[in-house]
Design an enzyme around this catalytic site. Structure first.
Site, PDB file in Angstrom:
ATOM      1  N   ASN A   1       3.305   1.908  -1.526  1.00 32.05           N
ATOM      2  CA  ASN A   1       4.083   1.327  -2.490  1.00 32.05           C
ATOM      3  C   ASN A   1       3.612   0.208  -3.200  1.00 32.05           C
ATOM      4  O   ASN A   1       3.049  -0.644  -2.607  1.00 32.05           O
ATOM      5  CB  ASN A   1       5.578   0.865  -1.825  1.00 32.05           C
TER       6      ASN A   1
ATOM      7  N   ARG B   1       6.631   8.429   0.722  1.00 33.06           N
ATOM      8  CA  ARG B   1       5.388   8.112   1.366  1.00 33.06           C
ATOM      9  C   ARG B   1       5.044   9.126   2.636  1.00 33.06           C
ATOM     10  O   ARG B   1       3.932   9.775   2.601  1.00 33.06           O
ATOM     11  CB  ARG B   1       5.254   6.736   1.785  1.00 33.06           C
TER      12      ARG B   1
END
Length: 758
Positions: free
Chosen positions: A36, A18
């Site tokens: 996520n 990320r």
């Protein structure tokens, strides 16, 4: 302007994906978000069309070092009004396809901080970031966020919280992130388990090791028993207390320079040692190694690994050439990983315990590998590799496969991926069975899978088979042991077509009720035909014959010589009454199951030439027979190949007779071993040639524990390739029973798919 939704699956959580996406999007001046979820990572991004194309390309090409992308799907979506790119909180979805990263060795950046006196984590044994540290062993659920790991026990301090929440930090959402102020801490306990109030637990533990004491050290996936490998008295005492007579101990050294003091390391072995997985690697030992000869008695190899945790680096810093680092367990039981149990059950072995208060959720042994024919081959697939998925040749129904009895692993399949568990152990007692149960529950939970199809070995008495029988509301599919080996090798190589399977191992329940183990199969995941096998020999005493190779030697002599069986001068240390009793058992067929096992043939030859009459660990006789084989010896023995209206039978009787003749002439054991190996390689070549004539198959798969043998494998491969065969060997999964569950899963999945279509 363009906006895309991007769904990415694979190992993309807990590896810095990320923050990588965030920084990449900002660099390309894109707006949108990333999060996520239970399948992996989902992104929505928008911006200039050219910038979007560059962004999509970079997502694949520049992914973080630990990331593995297995699915990358994009689709256009409506433009939004965002003017920035943000990271959203994780989102749990109904469908779960998340892949957790394996535990990973400490990275270079963290090591630099570990030994930097100016860094706030200076000499902190639990330093980590998104590029390294524990993963699989601390995960309790998904999505992979801190509350669903054992790090939930350690609230972040203000400094660690700032790193954790800063997308520009390499510790952004590093779930094991911690420091001396807020994270796990070391503790030292005496042999009775009492905590010692010492100012420097690590320093005191090192002092104890230098004094020759035995330490139990808590690592990533369990406890190790540790001693100075150069201290012969300490190694001998560890063997005595652990009642481990001869099985080699694993070693750990701080760097390659230290390893080269006692072992030979070629370029391929160096790459394997330095890989992110940090397995134990089998290396030829130097004659002047300087370590205790009791580390690996009667063995020409050391099993060596490099440090993979910051604690290991601190233990080995400027201290020892090598430490024995062997799994802390009792005989035939799995590695101990829970603190209370370790302190209790190791009390008769360890003088002290170097422990810590970060819980291990899933026990995981060290992986073992070696180089065979220039290729890295796993002997035990565990830490560093699990739960990384294996790409299957085609998608299939979801299956749970339960493996076999020895070197047990389990396997789940999901579409075109297979997920093998860590090494569980030999299913001989309740403790290992509990390990299997935990693995089924844990791995199934993090994968989000509850299969209704369960594959198991055909042997009715295996604990894995009984476990399958007790599972409710599932369809059970029995898979023949050696068929599973064949398909495991095919799947390991991404192949799906029929092949000649040369499957040589110790024991496997055969379709005819006998014990197989020297098999030539024709087939694939859809089915198999037994096309040839080694001649059956009696196994006097059943399982006793696997522990006492001299029994198989007598059996081979009786088979080769019949009534003219020579006097058993090969066994000068055995009582004549014992020899007479076993000969009578063979003659009358009393408690003598028949076996075609190549492993038992190795045992027979090892006993005949005086290498090993009894073993103290599985495969010992064959291993020692391999290691004495004289390099450069080209001689070989005869054998008989005949067809009795069924599979070809390869009869080793001429081999045994010639071997006995050589023994009588005083031929050296190393030459005898080499000629035996050469004979097997030539026999494989001839039988495969015969089978190609009848089947047209040109693909050969070598599987089974016997093909961990370097000499045999490296003799067989060129002979087959010279005859124009394409030869498959193992790499990602072990050739032994540790890879069996993969073959079971693919076979059961193929059968279920066919039946769904019909």
């Amino acid at each position: 302007m363009k906006r895309c939704r991007i769904e990415i699956e694979g190992i993309v959580q807990g590896v810095g994906f990320r923050p990588f996406v965030y920084q990449l999007a900002r660099r390309h001046h894109l707006a949108g978000w990333v999060l996520n979820d239970s399948r992996g990572v989902t992104i929505e991004a928008q911006g200039d069309t050219a910038a979007m194309e560059d962004f999509l390309h970079a997502l694949r090409a520049q992914a973080p070092p630990l990331a593995v992308i297995t699915r990358f799907k994009t689709r256009p979506c409506p433009l939004a009004t965002e003017d920035s790119f943000v990271i959203h909180a994780s989102n749990e979805t109904a469908e779960r396809r998340i892949q957790i990263a394996p535990d990973t060795y400490v990275c270079g950046d963290c090591l630099a901080e570990l030994f930097d006196p100016a860094d706030r984590r200076y000499r902190y044994p639990f330093i980590n970031c998104t590029n390294c540290g524990p993963r699989y062993t601390i995960v309790t659920g998904v999505p992979y966020d801190r509350p669903l790991t054992t790090m939930a026990d350690f609230p972040l301090c203000a400094d660690c919280r700032r790193e954790y929440e800063n997308p520009a930090s390499r510790r952004f959402h590093a779930q094991p992130n911690a420091c001396p102020a807020c994270g796990p801490r070391l503790s030292l306990h005496d042999g009775a388990g009492r905590r010692l109030e010492v100012p420097d637990a690590l320093g005191q533990a090192i002092a104890l090791l230098r004094q020759g004491r035995i330490l139990a050290v808590k690592g990533l996936g369990g406890y190790h028993l540790v001693v100075d490998a150069a201290n012969d008295q300490a190694v001998a005492e560890l063997r005595r207390r652990k009642t481990r007579d001869e099985k080699p101990f694993a070693l750990m050294s701080r760097d390659l320079e230290a390893v080269r003091r006692y072992a030979w390391v070629n370029e391929a072995e160096e790459q394997l040692l330095l890989g992110v997985e940090r397995p134990i690697v089998l290396l030829p030992r130097r004659a002047d190694h300087g370590l205790s000869p009791r580390v690996a008695p009667s063995n020409g190899f050391f099993g060596v690994m490099l440090p993979y945790t910051p604690l290991h680096h601190l233990l080995l810093e400027d201290q020892f050439t090598a430490l024995v680092m062997t799994s802390a367990n009792l005989s035939d039981e799995p590695i101990l990983f829970e603190d209370g149990e370790a302190l209790t059950r190791l009390s008769d072995i360890a003088d002290a315990y170097l422990s810590h208060n970060r819980r291990i959720h899933t026990r995981t042994d060290d992986s073992i590998a070696r180089i065979l024919a220039g290729r890295a081959v796993l002997m035990r697939r565990s830490r560093g590799y699990v739960p990384r998925g294996i790409l299957l040749p085609q998608a299939q129904p979801t299956v749970l496969a339960l493996g076999a009895e020895l070197k047990n692993t389990i396997c789940f399949t999901q579409e075109n991926r297979a997920f093998l568990s860590q090494h569980i152990g030999d299913l001989k007692n309740l403790e290992v069975l509990r390990g299997l149960e935990h693995s089924v529950d844990h791995l199934g939970r993090i994968l989000g899978l509850r299969p209704r199809i369960v594959a198991h070995d055909l042997h009715p008495d295996y604990l894995s088979t009984r476990f399958a029988e007790e599972l409710p509301e599932v369809r059970r599919i029995g898979v023949q042991h050696h068929h599973a080996h064949l398909v495991s090798c095919l799947a390991d190589n991404g192949r799906d077509e029929p092949a000649i399977g040369v499957i040589f191992d110790g024991l496997g329940f055969g379709a005819d009720g006998h014990i197989w183990g020297g098999e030539f199969l024709l087939g694939d995941a859809d089915g198999f035909e037994r096309a040839a096998h080694l001649a059956y020999l009696p196994m006097p005493g059943g399982d006793a014959a696997t522990r006492e190779p001299w029994r198989m030697a007598l059996s081979a002599l009786a088979h080769a010589f019949g009534e003219s069986l020579p006097e058993p001068a090969f066994f000068p240390t055995h009582a004549p009454g014992d020899l007479r009793l076993v000969r009578q058992m063979i003659a009358r067929g009393i408690n003598c199951p028949l076996t075609s096992s190549c492993g038992r043939l190795f045992d027979a030859v090892a006993a005949l030439i005086g290498v090993r009459q009894r073993i103290s660990y599985e495969g010992q006789a064959a291993l020692e027979l391999e290691q004495i084989a004289a390099e450069g010896e080209q001689g070989r023995y005869a054998y008989e190949l005949y067809d009795r209206q069924g599979p070809f039978v390869v009869d080793p009787a001429p081999l045994i007779r010639s071997l006995v003749e050589d023994l009588g002439q005083g031929v050296a054991p190393g030459v005898l071993s080499a000629r035996f190996h050469n004979t097997l390689a030539a026999m494989i070549q001839e039988v495969c040639g015969r089978l190609r004539e009848g089947s047209g198959l040109n693909l050969v798969a070598l599987s089974g524990g016997v093909f961990q043998n370097r000499y045999l494998t490296e003799k067989t491969l060129p002979l087959l390739e010279r005859d124009g065969f394409t030869v498959l060997t193992h790499s990602l999964v072990p050739p032994n029973d540790g890879g069996l569950a993969l073959g079971q899963a693919v076979i059961a999945g193929r059968l279920a798919a066919r039946q769904q279509q019909s």
